[in-house]
Every structure is written in structure tokens, then in C-alpha cells.
Design a protein around this motif. Structure first.
Motif, PDB file in Angstrom:
ATOM      1  N   PRO A 247       5.571  27.487  23.117  1.00  0.00           N
ATOM      2  CA  PRO A 247       4.173  27.864  23.337  1.00  0.00           C
ATOM      3  C   PRO A 247       3.598  28.485  22.067  1.00  0.00           C
ATOM      4  CG  PRO A 247       5.640  29.408  24.432  1.00  0.00           C
ATOM      5  CD  PRO A 247       6.495  28.300  23.891  1.00  0.00           C
ATOM      6  N   HIS A 248       2.312  28.236  21.832  1.00  0.00           N
ATOM      7  CA  HIS A 248       1.696  28.768  20.620  1.00  0.00           C
ATOM      8  C   HIS A 248       0.191  28.874  20.796  1.00  0.00           C
ATOM      9  CE1 HIS A 248       1.910  24.377  20.272  1.00  0.00           C
ATOM     10  NE2 HIS A 248       0.747  24.447  19.641  1.00  0.00           N
ATOM     11  N   GLY A 249      -0.420  29.614  19.888  1.00  0.00           N
ATOM     12  CA  GLY A 249      -1.864  29.765  19.903  1.00  0.00           C
ATOM     13  C   GLY A 249      -2.331  30.466  18.651  1.00  0.00           C
ATOM     14  N   LYS A 250      -3.643  30.385  18.427  1.00  0.00           N
ATOM     15  CA  LYS A 250      -4.245  31.078  17.279  1.00  0.00           C
ATOM     16  C   LYS A 250      -5.365  31.963  17.809  1.00  0.00           C
ATOM     17  CE  LYS A 250      -5.007  27.260  15.276  1.00  0.00           C
ATOM     18  NZ  LYS A 250      -5.292  26.064  14.603  1.00  0.00           N
ATOM     19  N   ALA A 251      -5.394  33.195  17.279  1.00  0.00           N
ATOM     20  CA  ALA A 251      -6.397  34.164  17.715  1.00  0.00           C
ATOM     21  C   ALA A 251      -7.159  34.688  16.503  1.00  0.00           C
ATOM     22  CB  ALA A 251      -5.721  35.316  18.463  1.00  0.00           C
ATOM     23  N   SER A 252      -8.466  34.852  16.641  1.00  0.00           N
ATOM     24  CA  SER A 252      -9.285  35.266  15.487  1.00  0.00           C
ATOM     25  C   SER A 252      -9.112  36.740  15.140  1.00  0.00           C
ATOM     26  CB  SER A 252     -10.762  34.946  15.743  1.00  0.00           C
ATOM     27  OG  SER A 252     -11.205  35.615  16.906  1.00  0.00           O
ATOM     28  N   GLY A 253      -8.679  37.567  16.075  1.00  0.00           N
ATOM     29  CA  GLY A 253      -8.592  39.000  15.807  1.00  0.00           C
ATOM     30  C   GLY A 253      -7.345  39.458  15.075  1.00  0.00           C
TER      31      GLY A 253
ATOM     32  N   VAL B 164       2.344  32.847  17.534  1.00  0.00           N
ATOM     33  CA  VAL B 164       0.900  33.084  17.503  1.00  0.00           C
ATOM     34  C   VAL B 164       0.492  33.466  16.087  1.00  0.00           C
ATOM     35  CG1 VAL B 164       0.600  33.689  19.929  1.00  0.00           C
ATOM     36  CG2 VAL B 164       1.165  35.472  18.321  1.00  0.00           C
ATOM     37  N   GLY B 165      -0.659  32.946  15.667  1.00  0.00           N
ATOM     38  CA  GLY B 165      -1.104  33.214  14.310  1.00  0.00           C
ATOM     39  C   GLY B 165      -2.608  33.394  14.246  1.00  0.00           C
TER      40      GLY B 165
ATOM     41  N   ILE C 259      -3.929  41.839  22.118  1.00  0.00           N
ATOM     42  CA  ILE C 259      -2.933  41.186  22.965  1.00  0.00           C
ATOM     43  C   ILE C 259      -3.612  40.273  23.987  1.00  0.00           C
ATOM     44  CG2 ILE C 259      -2.576  42.881  24.823  1.00  0.00           C
ATOM     45  CD1 ILE C 259       0.257  41.294  22.816  1.00  0.00           C
ATOM     46  N   GLU C 260      -4.775  40.685  24.495  1.00  0.00           N
ATOM     47  CA  GLU C 260      -5.475  39.845  25.466  1.00  0.00           C
ATOM     48  C   GLU C 260      -6.019  38.578  24.825  1.00  0.00           C
ATOM     49  OE1 GLU C 260      -5.239  39.865  28.730  1.00  0.00           O
ATOM     50  OE2 GLU C 260      -3.926  41.552  28.313  1.00  0.00           O
ATOM     51  N   GLU C 261      -6.466  38.691  23.576  1.00  0.00           N
ATOM     52  CA  GLU C 261      -6.937  37.502  22.858  1.00  0.00           C
ATOM     53  C   GLU C 261      -5.772  36.527  22.634  1.00  0.00           C
ATOM     54  OE1 GLU C 261      -9.292  36.182  18.831  1.00  0.00           O
ATOM     55  OE2 GLU C 261      -9.243  38.316  19.329  1.00  0.00           O
ATOM     56  N   ILE C 262      -4.612  37.069  22.313  1.00  0.00           N
ATOM     57  CA  ILE C 262      -3.414  36.246  22.145  1.00  0.00           C
ATOM     58  C   ILE C 262      -3.067  35.571  23.473  1.00  0.00           C
ATOM     59  CG2 ILE C 262      -0.903  36.371  21.814  1.00  0.00           C
ATOM     60  CD1 ILE C 262      -1.507  38.453  19.576  1.00  0.00           C
ATOM     61  N   ARG C 263      -3.086  36.364  24.549  1.00  0.00           N
ATOM     62  CA  ARG C 263      -2.765  35.834  25.883  1.00  0.00           C
ATOM     63  C   ARG C 263      -3.710  34.657  26.216  1.00  0.00           C
ATOM     64  NH1 ARG C 263       0.383  38.642  28.995  1.00  0.00           N
ATOM     65  NH2 ARG C 263      -0.213  40.631  28.075  1.00  0.00           N
ATOM     66  N   GLU C 264      -4.997  34.853  25.991  1.00  0.00           N
ATOM     67  CA  GLU C 264      -5.980  33.798  26.268  1.00  0.00           C
ATOM     68  C   GLU C 264      -5.707  32.553  25.429  1.00  0.00           C
ATOM     69  OE1 GLU C 264     -10.056  35.149  25.911  1.00  0.00           O
ATOM     70  OE2 GLU C 264      -9.574  36.935  27.099  1.00  0.00           O
ATOM     71  N   ALA C 265      -5.407  32.745  24.141  1.00  0.00           N
ATOM     72  CA  ALA C 265      -5.164  31.605  23.244  1.00  0.00           C
ATOM     73  C   ALA C 265      -3.934  30.810  23.691  1.00  0.00           C
ATOM     74  CB  ALA C 265      -4.988  32.104  21.807  1.00  0.00           C
ATOM     75  N   VAL C 266      -2.858  31.503  24.045  1.00  0.00           N
ATOM     76  CA  VAL C 266      -1.618  30.825  24.437  1.00  0.00           C
ATOM     77  C   VAL C 266      -1.799  30.093  25.768  1.00  0.00           C
ATOM     78  CG1 VAL C 266       0.795  31.194  25.124  1.00  0.00           C
ATOM     79  CG2 VAL C 266      -0.126  32.364  23.098  1.00  0.00           C
TER      80      VAL C 266
END
Length: 156
Positions: A66-72, A104-105, A41-48
């Protein structure tokens, strides 16, 4: 992949109270916690938030995507909110936002991510659909509205 299938009662927030963009994003990202692998969730938060720093995702007409991509993470997640009161979101038309669709993806799924953003944008660009969403008062009604609208969009 259908947009409505990414949403559920925990991630659809029909009457979200928030004072600013950061609070909106925090609450929406937090709605994903039960579905996302531990620690992601923190990685998602950082990405967004990082994506938002680059340029506001307030796309106009009272909408932000809002959107973002996270590696985890290994799958795509979404949340949708209708705000109780419109909030300044630094949108491209300088109008406050009253609807927010978070996507998020996985870092590796660039094509799918772009396709989903495009589909969300197309759906949400429909004035009648936005009005229908505003008249919804529960998460179930909102999910059903997305389901019907996608069915119409895909099947004519």
C-alpha cells in the motif's frame, strides 16, 4: 535512499494481528504517528485508503505494497508488517496476504516515490528474502534482514 533506513522499531510490526485490509492499513499508518508532523496522519490515511479504492495494492505472492502521497509531509515514511494470520486483501493472484510494506511520500516527490516502490517490489519479489523475513521474530531482525538484502542488491 535505502529502504531499511525508513524503518524503525515502531514501524516494523513482526506479528500483526488484523481481521481485514482496513485494520492492517489503520494499524500500519498509526505506527507512523510519532514521526509525522502533527495533523498529517489523517492526510496520509486518506491518501493510502484513496489509492487502495482505485486498485488493490495486493501484488501477489502474499505481499501488499500500500502507498500514497500526501501534500502536508516533506519526507518519505514506511512501515512493514508480517501478519500473524494471512488476510484476504483482494490481491491480483486472489491469495491472502501475509506481508505488507507501506510507503508514503510527499506529493511533490513523484520520481522518488516510484523509485522506492520499484525497489521494494524488486526486493520483495525474491522468494528467499521473503522466507528469511518470515523467519524473523523481532523488528530488529527484520530491519537487519532488509539492510543485508539491500546491501547485496546494490553491491552484487
Amino acid at each position: 535512499m535505502n529502504i531499511f533506513s525508513l524503518l524503525n522499531e515502531e514501524t516494523v510490526l513482526p506479528n500483526l494481528k488484523a481481521k481485514d485490509k482496513a485494520e492492517i492499513l489503520d494499524k500500519m499508518i498509526s505506527s507512523l504517528e510519532d514521526m509525522v508532523p502533527d495533523g498529517e496522519i489523517e492526510e496520509i490515511r486518506e491518501a493510502v485508503f484513496e489509492r487502495e479504492r482505485i486498485m488493490s495494492t495486493g501484488v501477489g505472492k502474499g505481499l501488499a505494497i500500500p502507498h500514497g502521497k500526501a501534500s502536508g509531509i516533506t519526507q518519505t515514511y514506511a512501515a512493514f508488517a508480517i501478519l500473524k494470520e494471512p488476510v484476504d486483501y483482494e490481491a491480483i493472484d486472489s491469495e491472502p496476504v501475509n506481508m505488507v510494506f507501506l510507503l508514503v511520500g510527499p506529493q511533490a516527490s513523484n520520481n522518488l516515490h516510484i523509485k522506492m516502490l520499484s525497489r521494494i517490489s524488486r526486493l520483495m519479489n525474491n522468494t528467499e528474502f521473503r522466507e528469511r523475513l518470515r523467519s524473523c521474530s523481532t523488528a530488529e531482525e527484520i530491519i537487519e534482514a532488509f539492510k543485508k538484502e539491500e546491501h547485496v542488491a546494490l553491491n552484487g
